[in-house]
Design an enzyme around this catalytic site. Structure first.
Site, short mmCIF file in Angstrom:
data_model
loop_
_atom_site.label_atom_id
_atom_site.label_comp_id
_atom_site.label_asym_id
_atom_site.label_seq_id
_atom_site.Cartn_x
_atom_site.Cartn_y
_atom_site.Cartn_z
N HIS A 138 0.86 -1.20 0.00
CA HIS A 138 0.00 0.00 0.00
C HIS A 138 0.90 1.25 0.00
O HIS A 138 0.97 1.99 0.98
CB HIS A 138 -0.90 -0.02 1.24
CG HIS A 138 -2.08 0.89 1.17
ND1 HIS A 138 -2.36 1.68 0.06
CD2 HIS A 138 -3.05 1.17 2.08
CE1 HIS A 138 -3.47 2.38 0.30
NE2 HIS A 138 -3.89 2.11 1.50
N GLN A 141 -0.15 4.88 0.90
CA GLN A 141 -0.38 5.03 2.35
C GLN A 141 0.94 5.35 3.05
O GLN A 141 1.01 6.26 3.89
CB GLN A 141 -0.97 3.72 2.91
CG GLN A 141 -1.22 3.77 4.40
CD GLN A 141 -2.34 4.74 4.78
OE1 GLN A 141 -3.43 4.67 4.23
NE2 GLN A 141 -2.07 5.66 5.70
N ASP A 230 -3.09 -1.45 12.32
CA ASP A 230 -4.06 -1.53 11.22
C ASP A 230 -5.10 -2.57 11.66
O ASP A 230 -4.93 -3.24 12.69
CB ASP A 230 -3.32 -1.98 9.94
CG ASP A 230 -4.21 -2.01 8.70
OD1 ASP A 230 -5.35 -1.51 8.76
OD2 ASP A 230 -3.76 -2.56 7.66
N CYS A 271 -3.81 3.59 9.45
CA CYS A 271 -4.17 3.97 8.08
C CYS A 271 -5.66 4.27 7.95
O CYS A 271 -6.07 4.96 7.04
CB CYS A 271 -3.74 2.88 7.12
SG CYS A 271 -4.44 1.27 7.53
N1 NVA Z 1 -4.85 -3.78 5.59
C1 NVA Z 1 -6.07 -3.08 5.25
C2 NVA Z 1 -5.77 -1.70 4.83
C3 NVA Z 1 -6.97 -0.86 4.51
C4 NVA Z 1 -6.61 0.53 4.10
C5 NVA Z 1 -6.81 -3.84 4.18
O1 NVA Z 1 -6.17 -4.30 3.22
O2 NVA Z 1 -8.03 -4.00 4.29
N1 CP Z 2 -6.25 3.94 4.33
C1 CP Z 2 -6.98 3.64 3.24
O1 CP Z 2 -6.45 3.18 2.22
O2 CP Z 2 -8.29 3.91 3.36
P1 CP Z 2 -9.43 3.50 2.31
O3 CP Z 2 -9.53 2.00 2.33
O4 CP Z 2 -10.67 4.18 2.81
O5 CP Z 2 -9.01 3.98 0.95
#
Ligand code: NVA
Ligand code: CP
Length: 332
Positions: A138, A141, A230, A271
């Site tokens: 990510h 982020q 997270d 995040c």
């Molecule tokens: N680890 C989380 C991050 C969301 C922004 C996911 O992948 O759902």
């Molecule tokens: N942190 C983040 O990526 O948030 P969303 O899933 O809302 O885009």
């Protein structure tokens, strides 16, 4: 500040490891500059006339809004293409879709499951592709996280960042590698079965000799400058709530953990979205099934003076704008 970094023009942004420290620092400087311009009403339409495709296989609040507002501020047109809107992967291969989109759009953002999808879009579209989250990484982020740390702590080098929780998800992977590239002391604190994959630890160790992966909270958090967590269950893993609650409850970020850092100025980052109360469907279900009112972070920490999570969320937009401007913009 230097206005251009020609090494970034035309590049995709798929994972931190593809970028040198000076390139990531340049993106952070540019983001700070664009944030300042936005706050002062100074136009910065470096993408005038461009068209940007925003592909989302998974849901999103921050990433979608950040790309949309960043495109609009830069003078580009964002086109949202959600799951079910286009043929991607179902009726048409990723390769063919990439070739079609590349004939019409100047750049493509992708959020989804397999990291190879975003790599294939980048390989075949002929335009810059930006990773808005895959199961593996990510990176946009991480840029927002680094800007937030710089703003609150003043620098990045040797900052002790402890990521506590699911140590093998996209956000943990990106922080471990991205933080290591810019010289931070990144520590992953998780039960052994949720440690990052060996290949991810290897990439981080190539960039830094400060990498720590441990299941000991005491060892990890001592002297921390940043505590980061997270969700315990990422998108696509929703059948894993019971097992993760069992494994990760001892790793909840609470005031006790904040005190154990021994740093009264420690900052808390997440995040988002976060499960810190009963105001969500998953939060309510977890309470009914497992008796837990809060998951990865307590409401007390989330709302405390340590928490900078909404600065972090805002910075998604400024940093994504920097990535778009640097890789696609006319900034001469
Ligand atoms: N680890 C989380 C991050 C969301 C922004 C996911 O992948 O759902
Ligand atoms: N942190 C983040 O990526 O948030 P969303 O899933 O809302 O885009």
């Amino acid at each position: 500040m230097e206005k251009t970094n020609s090494s970034l023009k035309g590049r995709s942004f798929l994972a931190e490891i593809d970028f040198k420290e000076e390139e990531l620092l340049y993106l952070l400087d540019l983001a700070a500059d664009l944030k300042d311009k936005k706050k002062n009403g100074i136009p910065h339409r470096y993408l005038e006339g461009k068209n940007i495709a925003l592909l989302f296989e998974k849901t999103s609040t921050r990433t979608r809004c950040a790309f949309t507002v960043a495109c609009t501020d830069l003078g580009a047109h964002p086109e949202y293409l959600g799951k079910g809107d286009i043929q991607l992967g179902k009726k048409e291969s990723v390769e063919d879709t990439a070739k079609v989109l590349g004939r019409m759009f100047d750049g493509i953002e992708f959020r989804g499951f397999a990291h190879k999808t975003v790599e294939s879009l980048a390989e075949h579209s002929g335009v810059p592709v930006w990773n808005g989250l895959t199961d593996m990484w990510h990176p946009t982020q991480t840029l927002a996280d680094l800007l937030t740390i710089q703003e609150h702590i003043g620098h990045l080098r040797n900052v002790k960042l402890v990521y506590v929780g699911d140590g093998r998800n996209n956000v943990a992977n990106s922080l471990l590698v991205g933080g290591s590239i810019v010289g931070m002391d990144v520590r992953i604190c998780a039960p052994k079965s949720l440690w990052p994959a060996q290949e991810v630890i290897y990439l981080a160790k190539k960039c830094s000799d400060q990498v720590m992966v441990t299941s000991s909270i005491e060892e990890a958090v001592a002297g921390a400058d940043v505590i980061y967590t997270d969700v315990w269950v990422s998108m696509g893993e929703e059948d894993k709530f019971a097992e993760r609650i069992e494994l990760l409850s001892p790793y909840q970020v609470n005031m006790q953990m904040i005190k154990e850092t021994g740093n009264k100025d420690v900052i808390f980052l997440h995040c988002l979205p976060a499960f810190h109360d009963l105001e969500t469907t998953y939060g309510k279900e977890t309470y009914e099934k497992h008796g837990l009112r809060e998951m990865e972070v307590t409401d007390e920490v989330f709302r405390s003076k340590h928490s900078k999570v909404f600065d972090q969320a805002e910075n998604r937009m400024h940093t994504i704008k920097a990535v778009l401007a640097a890789t696609l913009g006319n900034m001469e």
